[in-house]
Scaffold this active site. Sequence first.
Site, PDB file in Angstrom:
ATOM      1  N   GLU A 129       0.832  -1.209   0.000  1.00 33.43           N
ATOM      2  CA  GLU A 129       0.000   0.000   0.000  1.00 33.43           C
ATOM      3  C   GLU A 129       0.865   1.257   0.000  1.00 33.43           C
ATOM      4  OE1 GLU A 129      -3.024  -0.210  -0.613  1.00 33.43           O
ATOM      5  OE2 GLU A 129      -3.812  -2.091   0.196  1.00 33.43           O
ATOM      6  N   ARG A 174       0.741   3.760  -3.291  1.00 34.81           N
ATOM      7  CA  ARG A 174       0.103   5.060  -3.023  1.00 34.81           C
ATOM      8  C   ARG A 174       1.140   6.156  -2.832  1.00 34.81           C
ATOM      9  NH1 ARG A 174      -5.522   3.477  -0.103  1.00 34.81           N
ATOM     10  NH2 ARG A 174      -5.515   1.323  -0.762  1.00 34.81           N
ATOM     11  N   ASP A 224      -5.104 -10.108  -8.012  1.00 32.56           N
ATOM     12  CA  ASP A 224      -5.447  -9.239  -9.142  1.00 32.56           C
ATOM     13  C   ASP A 224      -4.270  -8.519  -9.794  1.00 32.56           C
ATOM     14  OD1 ASP A 224      -5.150  -7.780  -6.785  1.00 32.56           O
ATOM     15  OD2 ASP A 224      -7.017  -6.640  -6.980  1.00 32.56           O
ATOM     16  N   GLU A 269     -12.160   0.202 -10.244  1.00 35.26           N
ATOM     17  CA  GLU A 269     -11.767  -0.691 -11.352  1.00 35.26           C
ATOM     18  C   GLU A 269     -12.640  -0.551 -12.600  1.00 35.26           C
ATOM     19  OE1 GLU A 269     -12.027  -1.670  -8.149  1.00 35.26           O
ATOM     20  OE2 GLU A 269      -9.885  -1.908  -7.713  1.00 35.26           O
TER      21      GLU A 269
HETATM   22  C1  DMJ Z   1      -6.380  -0.121  -5.195  1.00 35.49           C
HETATM   23  O1  DMJ Z   1      -5.750   0.236  -4.031  1.00 35.49           O
HETATM   24  C2  DMJ Z   1      -5.430  -0.786  -6.111  1.00 35.49           C
HETATM   25  O2  DMJ Z   1      -5.928  -0.699  -7.391  1.00 35.49           O
HETATM   26  C3  DMJ Z   1      -5.187  -2.223  -5.783  1.00 35.49           C
HETATM   27  O3  DMJ Z   1      -4.426  -2.864  -6.764  1.00 35.49           O
HETATM   28  C4  DMJ Z   1      -6.462  -2.997  -5.580  1.00 35.49           C
HETATM   29  N1  DMJ Z   1      -7.607  -2.176  -5.639  1.00 35.49           N
HETATM   30  C5  DMJ Z   1      -7.585  -0.972  -4.881  1.00 35.49           C
HETATM   31  C6  DMJ Z   1      -8.835  -0.176  -5.106  1.00 35.49           C
HETATM   32  O4  DMJ Z   1      -9.946  -0.933  -5.280  1.00 35.49           O
END
Ligand code: DMJ
Length: 634
Positions: free
Chosen positions: A265, A269, A398, A533
């Site tokens: 994270e 970010r 994902d 998304e």
């Molecule tokens: C985001 O923090 C990023 O895209 C992460 O890869 C997974 N999805 C969240 C938001 O839904």
Amino acid sequence: MYPPPRKDFISLTLSDQHSRSYNNGKHRRQSCLRKWKQLSRLQRSLVLFLLGLLLICGLLSYPGLSRQWGDVPDREDWVELDDRELRPVPPGANPVAGPAVGARAAAVGLAAGPEVGPALGPAAGPVLIPVPEIIPEIIPEPQKPKVLLLPKPLVKKRPFLNKRGPPSQQRAGNASELLVRKQPEPPGKTEEVEEEKGDKQLVSWRGAMIEADQATEAPPSPERDIPASPGAKDASPLEPEFAEARNWVETELSFSKDVDVNLFESTIRILGGLLSTYHLTGDQLFLDKATDIGTRLMPAFKTPSKIPFSDVNLGKGSAHPPRWTADSTVAEVTSVQLEFRELSRLTQDPQYQEVVNEVMRLVHKLPGKRDGLVPMFINTNSGQFTHKGAFTLGARADSYYEYLLKQWIQGGKTENDLLEDYLQAVEGVKKHLLKQTGPSRLTFVGEMSQNRFNPKMDHLVCFLPGTLALGAHNGLPTEHMELALQLMETCHQMYVQMETGLSPEIAHFNLQPHDGRELDVKPADRHNLLRPETVESLFYLHRFTQDSKYRDWGWDILQSFNKYTRVPSGGYTSINNVRDPVNPGPRDKMESFFLGETLKYFYLLFSDEPDLLSLDKYVFNTEAHPLPIWPSAP
Ligand code: DMJ
């Protein structure tokens, strides 16, 4: 007994009475005048003063005037009152708006008084303001606190009179068209309070009041709001806000803190955001800060297997896995690469790139995949996958797939292992996870656990249409694009089939041909966290196809966000139940990805600038921060 009065008598009597009363009045007036003259000057002033006072009290007790001039008991009432009429103010008039009115005017792109702040600009030329805005000018309200309102800069520069509504329906119009048109009501809506005011409506639900005419401002001038190229220094309407943020980064942002943070994270970010800002501004401050946090995150990679721990203490330089396991999440350890690689390129220090490339090398050759699909956990001691046999494109896996493709693009399409893993994974999805619903043959990506298929799809999977389309744009098979189009439709359906027009966190698709609904949502999965998304994929698909339906779908989602998640005091909130438009259950929580990703992708989706942050020059990290595609090696 008296005889009945004769008519002439009556007449005479009346006339006589009149004459007498006239004479009496005349005498009274004369005697009043005489008495008035006999009063001293002081006594006369006192009488006049009392008369004046009585007159003012009488006027103020008149209900209509009282409401307008006197007490304004409730701010909400006052705002609603404001909505009833709009009228032009002559050039040069300087309406002084109270804070609520000013904010409201800003929200709908109208003129605002000086209290709103200079960024909104003075009302020059004929502008429209709500009628009662001029009232505080007549009788100022000294008790009103001066609230510093942050300006809404995207609105202030241009009213966008010709850009209201879904982009495909934008047209020239007059200022009254700034007001949002009434949206069709979702079925089952019973308790909502609505007040239609001309073209406007107020929609309230428990816990929040949504002002429809606060709804989406039309997109700003992209070329001015986001510099189009690295290091661009064009004047921007957001400059004051940027200067404030930069100052905060320079003077307040310190990573020297005894605090545990999540490696993934913090990377996507904070590190990603700082690197991206460095590229967009050319300001060394951001690269210095990026290097600082990047270096502080490095201890996470000091593990027996070189698969990083999930948590790092930024101040102490120590790292550890979660308390209950030595496992890390596969998506997390394989989705920090774009950022660390870029940090190495910019600093010419290879240490960052080396640790993340090592992770990819290990995962590339690791047993336990199925046709390119990876399990969700990996052990930091052994470096092996754990909890094998469960596969998903949703949570915990994902962005592994997303970053395979994006690293390949970032590096100039030269790293074949990445491409190979990506192509194999798409085949794995097609073979094991792709199915169609029974009723309408909607294509969706389910999950697999120990060879059992589960028709469950996280909203998170809706990144996939965008990623597949990006791959096709970069020369990968056209059937990837076909699949992207089909999945995009499914993600769209996850929104439109809900009563609020907002997707649930998880949907279960129906495989039975003649059996009810297309998708079902379990009670525990009905929340919406303002995730990006679907909007992200809409942006990619619109960019590549120029099909306006993707903008329209995005516009509808934005309207639903505004209707069900916007909070009047500022910001947006996650909600508990997308199936209940009467009580969606606001959580009073806005995830940072709503600003970082969701709104950014909306902005890009609605932008008319085809090359704004060109997908041939930038690759977006998984938090929507654009990083440059590296120039090809000579
Ligand atoms: C985001 O923090 C990023 O895209 C992460 O890869 C997974 N999805 C969240 C938001 O839904």
